[in-house]
Design a protein around this motif. Sequence first.
Motif, PDB file in Angstrom:
ATOM      1  N   MET A   1       0.979  -1.021   0.066  1.00  0.00           N
ATOM      2  CA  MET A   1      -0.105  -0.102  -0.137  1.00  0.00           C
ATOM      3  C   MET A   1       0.959   1.226   0.035  1.00  0.00           C
ATOM      4  O   MET A   1       1.730   1.370   0.821  1.00  0.00           O
ATOM      5  CB  MET A   1      -0.951  -0.016   1.072  1.00  0.00           C
ATOM      6  N   SER A   9      -5.861   1.121  -1.499  1.00  0.00           N
ATOM      7  CA  SER A   9      -5.092  -0.013  -1.511  1.00  0.00           C
ATOM      8  C   SER A   9      -4.867  -0.647  -3.053  1.00  0.00           C
ATOM      9  O   SER A   9      -5.326  -0.155  -3.794  1.00  0.00           O
ATOM     10  CB  SER A   9      -6.042  -1.278  -0.780  1.00  0.00           C
ATOM     11  N   ASP A  10      -3.711  -1.557  -3.052  1.00  0.00           N
ATOM     12  CA  ASP A  10      -3.650  -1.947  -4.416  1.00  0.00           C
ATOM     13  C   ASP A  10      -4.573  -2.737  -4.928  1.00  0.00           C
ATOM     14  O   ASP A  10      -4.788  -2.424  -5.975  1.00  0.00           O
ATOM     15  CB  ASP A  10      -2.233  -3.033  -3.992  1.00  0.00           C
ATOM     16  N   GLU A  11      -5.560  -3.193  -4.322  1.00  0.00           N
ATOM     17  CA  GLU A  11      -6.700  -3.831  -4.948  1.00  0.00           C
ATOM     18  C   GLU A  11      -7.715  -3.028  -5.179  1.00  0.00           C
ATOM     19  O   GLU A  11      -8.193  -3.050  -6.459  1.00  0.00           O
ATOM     20  CB  GLU A  11      -7.438  -4.764  -3.462  1.00  0.00           C
ATOM     21  N   ILE A  14      -6.111  -2.036  -8.687  1.00  0.00           N
ATOM     22  CA  ILE A  14      -6.277  -3.039  -9.619  1.00  0.00           C
ATOM     23  C   ILE A  14      -8.028  -2.945 -10.079  1.00  0.00           C
ATOM     24  O   ILE A  14      -8.173  -3.314 -11.239  1.00  0.00           O
ATOM     25  CB  ILE A  14      -6.093  -4.361  -9.172  1.00  0.00           C
TER      26      ILE A  14
END
Length: 77
Positions: A1, A9-11, A14
């Motif tokens: 992160m 967040s990375d999620e 994405i």
Amino acid sequence: MPAKRPEISDEDVITAFETALSSRGRNTDPIQWVGVGIDGQGRLLEFVAVEDEPDGWLVFHAMIATTKVLNELGLRR
């Protein structure tokens, strides 16, 4: 992160990248793609990415979508 924007967040990035509502290439070398998508929390995120290998992407900028990027992509008048 990323430390600069711990609320993203990375999620989230994405998900926004994979669900892009609009994106376009910028006149750079390598070509940078700017886009806007919706993350898993329902927020509109902007991102800038480069293709770093065939079918592989590096997103190096992501944040809550700004008016500037929305205008650039024609999503706001």
